[in-house]
Every structure is written in structure tokens, then in C-alpha cells.
Design an enzyme around this catalytic site. Structure first.
Site, mmCIF file in Angstrom:
data_model
loop_
_atom_site.group_PDB
_atom_site.id
_atom_site.type_symbol
_atom_site.label_atom_id
_atom_site.label_comp_id
_atom_site.label_asym_id
_atom_site.label_seq_id
_atom_site.Cartn_x
_atom_site.Cartn_y
_atom_site.Cartn_z
ATOM 1 C CE LYS A 161 -3.780 -0.254 2.608
ATOM 2 N NZ LYS A 161 -4.659 -0.517 3.668
ATOM 3 N N GLY A 167 -7.872 7.624 -2.281
ATOM 4 C CA GLY A 167 -9.078 7.288 -3.176
ATOM 5 C C GLY A 167 -9.021 5.995 -3.939
ATOM 6 C CD GLU A 203 -3.431 -2.370 6.407
ATOM 7 O OE1 GLU A 203 -3.125 -1.416 6.878
ATOM 8 O OE2 GLU A 203 -4.351 -2.630 5.765
ATOM 9 C CE LYS A 240 -14.803 4.840 2.103
ATOM 10 N NZ LYS A 240 -14.178 6.172 2.807
ATOM 11 C CD GLU A 291 -7.070 6.184 4.608
ATOM 12 O OE1 GLU A 291 -6.304 6.678 4.546
ATOM 13 O OE2 GLU A 291 -8.015 5.725 3.856
ATOM 14 N NE ARG A 295 -9.817 12.814 2.243
ATOM 15 C CZ ARG A 295 -10.864 11.800 1.816
ATOM 16 N NH1 ARG A 295 -12.373 12.306 1.967
ATOM 17 N NH2 ARG A 295 -10.465 10.856 1.414
ATOM 18 N NE ARG A 341 -18.597 7.611 -2.896
ATOM 19 C CZ ARG A 341 -17.221 8.006 -2.367
ATOM 20 N NH1 ARG A 341 -16.080 8.264 -3.417
ATOM 21 N NH2 ARG A 341 -16.927 8.027 -1.038
HETATM 22 P P1 ADP Z 1 -13.907 9.420 0.803
HETATM 23 O O1 ADP Z 1 -12.761 8.604 1.443
HETATM 24 O O2 ADP Z 1 -14.508 10.461 1.022
HETATM 25 O O3 ADP Z 1 -15.086 8.255 0.473
HETATM 26 P P2 ADP Z 1 -12.622 9.101 -1.737
HETATM 27 O O4 ADP Z 1 -11.646 7.929 -1.175
HETATM 28 O O5 ADP Z 1 -13.768 8.617 -2.806
HETATM 29 O O6 ADP Z 1 -13.170 9.677 -0.666
HETATM 30 O O7 ADP Z 1 -11.884 10.119 -2.255
HETATM 31 C C1 ADP Z 1 -12.417 11.323 -2.504
HETATM 32 C C2 ADP Z 1 -11.556 12.344 -3.396
HETATM 33 O O8 ADP Z 1 -10.450 12.725 -2.966
HETATM 34 C C3 ADP Z 1 -11.342 11.663 -4.741
HETATM 35 O O9 ADP Z 1 -11.584 12.468 -5.832
HETATM 36 C C4 ADP Z 1 -9.936 11.122 -4.581
HETATM 37 O O10 ADP Z 1 -9.669 10.724 -5.945
HETATM 38 C C5 ADP Z 1 -9.281 12.057 -3.652
HETATM 39 N N1 ADP Z 1 -8.459 11.649 -2.946
HETATM 40 C C6 ADP Z 1 -8.466 11.152 -1.844
HETATM 41 N N2 ADP Z 1 -7.328 10.875 -1.152
HETATM 42 C C7 ADP Z 1 -6.398 11.232 -1.689
HETATM 43 C C8 ADP Z 1 -4.898 11.585 -1.859
HETATM 44 N N3 ADP Z 1 -4.181 11.011 -0.984
HETATM 45 N N4 ADP Z 1 -4.280 12.142 -2.876
HETATM 46 C C9 ADP Z 1 -5.026 12.611 -3.940
HETATM 47 N N5 ADP Z 1 -6.642 12.562 -3.917
HETATM 48 C C10 ADP Z 1 -7.144 11.838 -2.988
HETATM 49 P P1 ADP Z 2 -7.181 4.694 0.724
HETATM 50 O O1 ADP Z 2 -6.398 5.387 1.323
HETATM 51 O O2 ADP Z 2 -6.944 4.414 -0.983
HETATM 52 O O3 ADP Z 2 -8.608 5.108 0.995
HETATM 53 P P2 ADP Z 2 -7.471 2.388 2.322
HETATM 54 O O4 ADP Z 2 -6.244 1.817 3.127
HETATM 55 O O5 ADP Z 2 -8.750 3.230 3.142
HETATM 56 O O6 ADP Z 2 -7.066 3.173 1.029
HETATM 57 O O7 ADP Z 2 -8.362 1.094 1.657
HETATM 58 C C1 ADP Z 2 -9.194 1.343 0.934
HETATM 59 C C2 ADP Z 2 -9.995 0.012 0.656
HETATM 60 O O8 ADP Z 2 -9.084 -1.139 0.391
HETATM 61 C C3 ADP Z 2 -10.603 -0.673 1.865
HETATM 62 O O9 ADP Z 2 -12.046 -0.061 2.155
HETATM 63 C C4 ADP Z 2 -10.736 -2.111 1.582
HETATM 64 O O10 ADP Z 2 -11.817 -2.336 0.639
HETATM 65 C C5 ADP Z 2 -9.385 -2.072 0.811
HETATM 66 N N1 ADP Z 2 -8.520 -2.705 1.686
HETATM 67 C C6 ADP Z 2 -7.494 -2.056 2.245
HETATM 68 N N2 ADP Z 2 -6.725 -2.726 3.262
HETATM 69 C C7 ADP Z 2 -7.045 -3.843 3.351
HETATM 70 C C8 ADP Z 2 -6.705 -5.033 3.810
HETATM 71 N N3 ADP Z 2 -5.764 -4.965 4.577
HETATM 72 N N4 ADP Z 2 -7.185 -6.232 3.621
HETATM 73 C C9 ADP Z 2 -8.259 -6.085 2.567
HETATM 74 N N5 ADP Z 2 -8.732 -5.021 2.098
HETATM 75 C C10 ADP Z 2 -8.312 -3.911 2.227
HETATM 76 MG MG MG Z 3 -9.534 5.008 2.889
#
Ligand code: ADP
Ligand code: ADP
Ligand code: MG
Length: 455
Positions: A161, A167, A203, A240, A291, A295, A341
Site C-alpha cells: 500500500k 482514493g 498490510e 466506495k 487510516e 478532511r 455516488r
Molecule cells: P472518501 O474517502 O471521502 O469516501 P474517496 O476516497 O472517494 O473519498 O476520495 C475522494 C476524492 O479525493 C477523490 O477524488 C479521490 O481521488 C481524492 N483523494 C482522496 N485521497 C487522496 C490522496 N491522498 N491524494 C489525492 N487524491 C485523493
Molecule cells: P485509501 O487511502 O485509498 O482509502 P484504504 O487503506 O482506506 O485506502 O483502503 C481502501 C480499501 O481497500 C478498503 O476500504 C478495503 O476495501 C481495501 N483494503 C485496504 N486494506 C485492506 C486489507 N488489509 N485487507 C483487505 N482489504 C483492504
Molecule cells: Mg481509505
């Protein structure tokens, strides 16, 4: 210290910019909307009190262009900047620059932002706060040898990761040592391109968990409240697409434990303003911290609909008064809400479908809220996120929510671009979804065509 916020600059675009304009209007706060050349004809630009073009369409030259945004903010006398989500919202440097200019960044302090920005190191704070995490690394990995050693220890499959990722991007499953050797440099490169950092952490991969998260609010001095849970397991490409509040995935006791864990962690971080603690949960209700999103979240409306709060107004209140507007005892999650969405893309190949919205008719009536910036004749730029808007439905029960949602999505008409509405309707009609038996593998298992879809 109390500071009066009279004028807010909105450093974002699309539906979230409009959401912020609306909250400010209701609070009698003036708005400055900055925009790129691609967004001149957008609703947030026309509805705000002032609007300034800050550059060409490319995000790096506009919505990520800190110097241009600061020029606009100082020349037009902004007291505060709301960064929305994405773009600069989680950028500690931007937050520091704002305070150097004596402009309030509406969000966590730069110290909190910096602590939470790195998804590997924030796991360390979770461990210190007695909040469970999956086996993995609390610091970015150094090289492939170290990665192999750790993966052997944890056992495959694991996830690589991006430490600065978001996103849903920068996540890759690895099933064995050979794949690890092959994928690590690829993920590092992708991460560098997308997030400006090649830091990767490991992870343990949890198969088909639920994604459940907690909306929290802090005053920066150690007082933290939660606004209940959200279930966000219906995802495509780790992002999502349908969220609901509360969840049918946790017993009352477990939900309480989860809420308390999130609050404990954020208290230890002296967290300020709105944030979200994300967790994944296995079928035995064992939960693991993922995490903190520092925001406002895309899916914040379902929390608002079930708690009777206005999260954006609360953000402004906390920024102004440095205290929380409500106490934990005043928060009650009631009824059920779901968010869909609506994105401009082919529902099954995920190929984006930018272009002109020839015609749009959104659903309305009892139990429906639309958060969207599009209109008939609007040109959807191709430079940004494909989100057209969000349909939020509210009912007394989950069952009522499902029936309102179905008729809402059937009423929704968008012509000119492809949308994911057919896919959302397929989810809504599925017996497993109706029964609340969902997890992050749901879409792939039940809805998507069986052929492998290229990332
Ligand atoms: P949420 O976690 O609020 O459900 P998303 O993961 O769908 O939101 O992200 C919302 C928006 O923010 C998307 O346009 C995504 O691409 C952007 N985004 C989220 N985290 C980052 C990041 N670390 N860097 C760049 N863009 C991000
Ligand atoms: P982001 O910063 O892009 O939102 P997250 O760490 O929040 O990334 O993970 C986004 C999604 O990826 C989670 O909601 C889940 O569906 C999947 N995911 C992340 N980590 C794990 C894990 N260790 N095992 C299984 N699925 C994972
Ligand atoms: Mg996340």
C-alpha cells in the site's frame, strides 16, 4: 482564541464546493470560489459571492497551485480556506502556509495532518492507543529483502500500500514471493507518480471484509466526539460507491467498542476538526484500523441525515471557536440513510465518460437529498474526478430506505454521458444486498461480469 470568519475561500470544485457555498450562505459567511479555466461555467462559481480563475485545467496548475490560491486569498481578504476533499485537503504544508498568512485552514492542525498523512506511521499511533491493526509495517519498507522477510513472517496474501495513498489507488495484492519481487517496484513507481512519494508499507490482506468507519470531531485540545458509524463496503477499485448509516454488520456491543476505539485514538492525537477513522471488519466482527482521513468525507451526508447535524457548519464552528458545538450525549443516530455516488463512467468497464450533459432530471420527493453541481447543458471536464453527484435517501428503517432508493434511481435521468446508475440498480435489487449481507467483495462476486477487468 475566537476568530470571526466572515469570508471563506473554497479551494475545491464540483459538488463539494457547492456544498460548502451553501453552508456558508446559511451562516451569512461570504465565499470566494477559486476555479480553473475548465470550471468557468460551473454552479459553485456562479453561486459564490466572488470567484477568481487561478489557472489552466490541470490540477497541478490550479486546484493544487498553492501560490495562486494564496494570492487569491490574500488579495480578496479571506479569513479562512475550506479545502473540501482530495486536492490540498490533507496537505500539511498548505495548512502551515495558511497559518503563516494568518488565514484559518478549515481542518486539522498541520501537526495532526502530518501525523496522519503517512498511513504506515499512523498505524503506530493506533497500536499505542490500543486500537487493533492488521499485521504489517508501521514504517515504510526499505527494500525488497525487507519486504520478503516481513511477508514471510505475516504470511501471504499481503497488500502493498502506498503510504501517502488515497482514493483507493496505490493498493496491490501480492500472493507470493515472486509477485512481491515483481510488483514492489511497480507499486513504488505508481505511488511516486500519483502521490509524489514512493513509500510503500505492507498490510496483511483480509479477504472480503466490511469497511466500517467512524465520523469524529475534535477541538484540538483532546476533546473528541463521534457522530456514529458508516458502512462503505460497496466499492469498485477500492473506492466506495454506495454507503449507508448505520451498519447491519456490527452488534451493539461491537459498534460501541469501535466508536470508543476511534475516539480514543483521536483523543491521543489531539485531533482538531472533522475526521474519519476507517476500519475493516471480518465476519466475526473483529475490527482493524486502516487510516484516518483528515478532511470532510464524500459520504458525510448520510451521517448528517441520521444524526440531524450539519458537518460543514460544524467544521466552520470549530475553526472559529476552537471548541465543539455539541456534546457526545447530544448525538443520536436515528433512522437509516444511504448514499449513491453517481459517476460518469461505463458501469462495467469503469472507462470515464466526460462530455456534455444534454439533459438531467434528478429525483425528488420524500426522503431524498441531491448533492450535485451538474445541470442540463453542463460540460463535464475530463481533468477531474468523474463524480456527477450523490443521491442520498433517508428512511425510518433500512427497508424503507431501500424502497425510496430504488424509485429515486429509477427517476434519475442523465443524458449525454454514460453513468453507473444501471449498476447501482442491480446492486439494489440483489437479495444479498437487500439482506444486508455485504462486504468489499460484493460487487465483484455478484454484479460485475465475470471477465477480468483491467485496472
Ligand atoms: P472518501 O474517502 O471521502 O469516501 P474517496 O476516497 O472517494 O473519498 O476520495 C475522494 C476524492 O479525493 C477523490 O477524488 C479521490 O481521488 C481524492 N483523494 C482522496 N485521497 C487522496 C490522496 N491522498 N491524494 C489525492 N487524491 C485523493
Ligand atoms: P485509501 O487511502 O485509498 O482509502 P484504504 O487503506 O482506506 O485506502 O483502503 C481502501 C480499501 O481497500 C478498503 O476500504 C478495503 O476495501 C481495501 N483494503 C485496504 N486494506 C485492506 C486489507 N488489509 N485487507 C483487505 N482489504 C483492504
Ligand atoms: Mg481509505
Amino acid at each position: 482564541m475566537r476568530r470571526k470568519i466572515k469570508r471563506v475561500l473554497i479551494a475545491n470544485r464540483g459538488e463539494i464546493a457547492l456544498r460548502i457555498v451553501r453552508a456558508c450562505k446559511e451562516m451569512n459567511i461570504e465565499t470566494i470560489q477559486v476555479y480553473s479555466e475548465a470550471d468557468l461555467n460551473s454552479i459553485p462559481v456562479s453561486f459564490s459571492d466572488m470567484a477568481v480563475c487561478i489557472g489552466p485545467p490541470s490540477p497541478s496548475q490550479s486546484y493544487l497551485n498553492i501560490s495562486q490560491i494564496m494570492v487569491a486569498a490574500t488579495l480578496l481578504g479571506a479569513d479562512a480556506i475550506h479545502p473540501g476533499y482530495g486536492f490540498l485537503s490533507e496537505n500539511a504544508t498548505f495548512s502551515t502556509i495558511c497559518s503563516d498568512y494568518n488565514i484559518k485552514f478549515i481542518g486539522p492542525s498541520s501537526v495532526s495532518l502530518a501525523k496522519c498523512a503517512n498511513k504506515a506511521t499512523v498505524r503506530k499511533f493506533a497500536v499505542e492507543s490500543n486500537v487493533p491493526v492488521l499485521p504489517g509495517t508501521e514504517a515504510p519498507i526499505k527494500d525488497v529483502e525487507e519486504a520478503i522477510r516481513i511477508a514471510d513472517n505475516i504470511g501471504y496474501p499481503i497488500l502493498l500500500k502506498a503510504a501517502m495513498g488515497g482514493g483507493g489507488r496505490g493498493i496491490r495484492m501480492v500472493e507470493n514471493k515472486e509477485q512481491l519481487k515483481e510488483y514492489l517496484p511497480i507499486v513504488q513507481r505508481e505511488s511516486f507518480t500519483s502521490f509524489g512519494s514512493d513509500e510503500i508499507y505492507i498490510e496483511k490482506f483480509l479477504k472480503n471484509p466490511r469497511h466500517i468507519e467512524v465520523q469524529i470531531f475534535g477541538d484540538g485540545k483532546g476533546n473528541v466526539i463521534h457522530l456514529g458509524v458508516r458502512e462503505c463496503s460497496i466499492q469498485r477499485k477500492h473506492q466506495k460507491i454506495i454507503e449507508e448509516a448505520p451498519t447491519c454488520g456490527l452488534s451493539q456491543n461491537k459498534e460501541k467498542e469501535l466508536l470508543e476505539s476511534a475516539v480514543r485514538l483521536c483523543k491521543n492525537l489531539k485531533y482538531e476538526n472533522a475526521g474519519t477513522c476507517e476500519f475493516i471488519v471480518d465476519e466475526n466482527e473483529k475490527f482493524y484500523f486502516l487510516e484516518i482521513n483528515t478532511r470532510i468525507q464524500v459520504e458525510h451526508p448520510i451521517t448528517e441525515e441520521t444524526t440531524g447535524t450539519d458537518i460543514v457548519k460544524m467544521q466552520l464552528y470549530v475553526a472559529e471557536n476552537e471548541e465543539l458545538p455539541i456534546k457526545q450525549e447530544q448525538v443520536h443516530q436515528k433512522g437509516w440513510a444511504m448514499e449513491f455516488r453517481i459517476v460518469a463512467e461505463d458501469p462495467y468497464t469503469y472507462i470515464p465518460s466526460a462530455g456534455k450533459i444534454e439533459f438531467v432530471h434528478f429525483p425528488s420527493g420524500r426522503g431524498i437529498r441531491i448533492d450535485s453541481h451538474i445541470y442540463s447543458g453542463y460540460n463535464m471536464p475530463s481533468f477531474y474526478d468523474s463524480l456527477l453527484g450523490k443521491i442520498i435517501v433517508k428512511g425510518d428503517t433500512r427497508q424503507e430506505c431501500l424502497s425510496i432508493a430504488k424509485r429515486a434511481l429509477e427517476e434519475c435521468t442523465i443524458e449525454g454521458v454514460k453513468t453507473n446508475i444501471p449498476l447501482l440498480l442491480n446492486v439494489l435489487k440483489h437479495p444479498e444486498f437487500i439482506a444486508g449481507r455485504i462486504n468489499t467483495g460484493f460487487l465483484e462476486k455478484y454484479i460485475l461480469p465475470k471477465k477480468k477487468i483491467k485496472e
